[in-house]
Design an enzyme around this catalytic site. Structure first.
Site, PDB file in Angstrom:
ATOM      1  N   CYS A 165      17.036   0.176  66.901  1.00 57.14           N
ATOM      2  CA  CYS A 165      17.739  -1.315  66.203  1.00 57.14           C
ATOM      3  C   CYS A 165      17.325  -2.522  65.837  1.00 57.14           C
ATOM      4  CB  CYS A 165      19.020  -1.986  66.856  1.00 57.14           C
ATOM      5  SG  CYS A 165      20.709  -0.053  67.373  1.00 57.14           S
ATOM      6  N   CYS A 220      19.638  -1.333  72.140  1.00 60.64           N
ATOM      7  CA  CYS A 220      18.563  -0.584  71.049  1.00 60.64           C
ATOM      8  C   CYS A 220      17.269  -0.219  70.386  1.00 60.64           C
ATOM      9  CB  CYS A 220      20.064   0.133  70.104  1.00 60.64           C
ATOM     10  SG  CYS A 220      19.272   0.897  69.137  1.00 60.64           S
TER      11      CYS A 220
END
Length: 145
Positions: free
Chosen positions: A72, A69
């Site tokens: 993230c 991600c």
């Protein structure tokens, strides 16, 4: 008798009772010696998160993330900065939802990064999406006040 807080060691999952007046003295786990109030976020597994989220009296901010991600990964340095801003007020932990998909199911995580604050054995707030450290710290303080 002095008031105590139950704090789960994020390294070995052992519950520790810490007198309130010792929280500022960087207490360590009675079992493994790890810092109970680490200066940086700690990567945890599902069983440690389950225990800490249901027993800890000190606020615990958890970042649900995955290595694939992009947001993230971009959020990781901000999450570390938030740990410094919240030192003594809350602990920060991370759980990799790719390695622990059960965590996403257990806490109904629909998108990542997702942040959940636990206190006194229950979820008290939830936020999705990357945020600057100061905004994240302010959100935690508001959630636990």
């Amino acid at each position: 008798m002095a008031e105590t807080s139950v704090i789960t060691c994020l390294a070995c999952a052992q519950a520790n009772r810490v007198p309130a007046d010792r929280l500022a003295q960087r207490p360590k786990c009675g079992t493994c010696g790890a810092a109970l109030l680490p200066l940086k976020p700690v990567e945890v597994d599902l069983s440690t998160l389950r225990k800490a989220s249901t027993t800890d009296q000190l606020p615990l901010l958890v970042d649900f993330w995955a290595p694939w991600c992009g947001p993230c990964r971009a959020m990781a340095p901000e999450f570390e900065k938030a740990a410094a801003l919240l030192q003594g007020e809350a602990r920060l932990a991370k759980i990799d939802t790719e390695r622990s998909p059960e965590a996403s199911a257990r806490w109904n995580i629909r998108g990542i990064p997702a942040f959940v604050v636990f206190r006194n054995g229950r979820e008290v707030a939830r936020l999705a999406g990357a945020r600057p450290a100061a905004q994240l710290a302010d959100w935690v303080r508001q959630a636990v006040s």
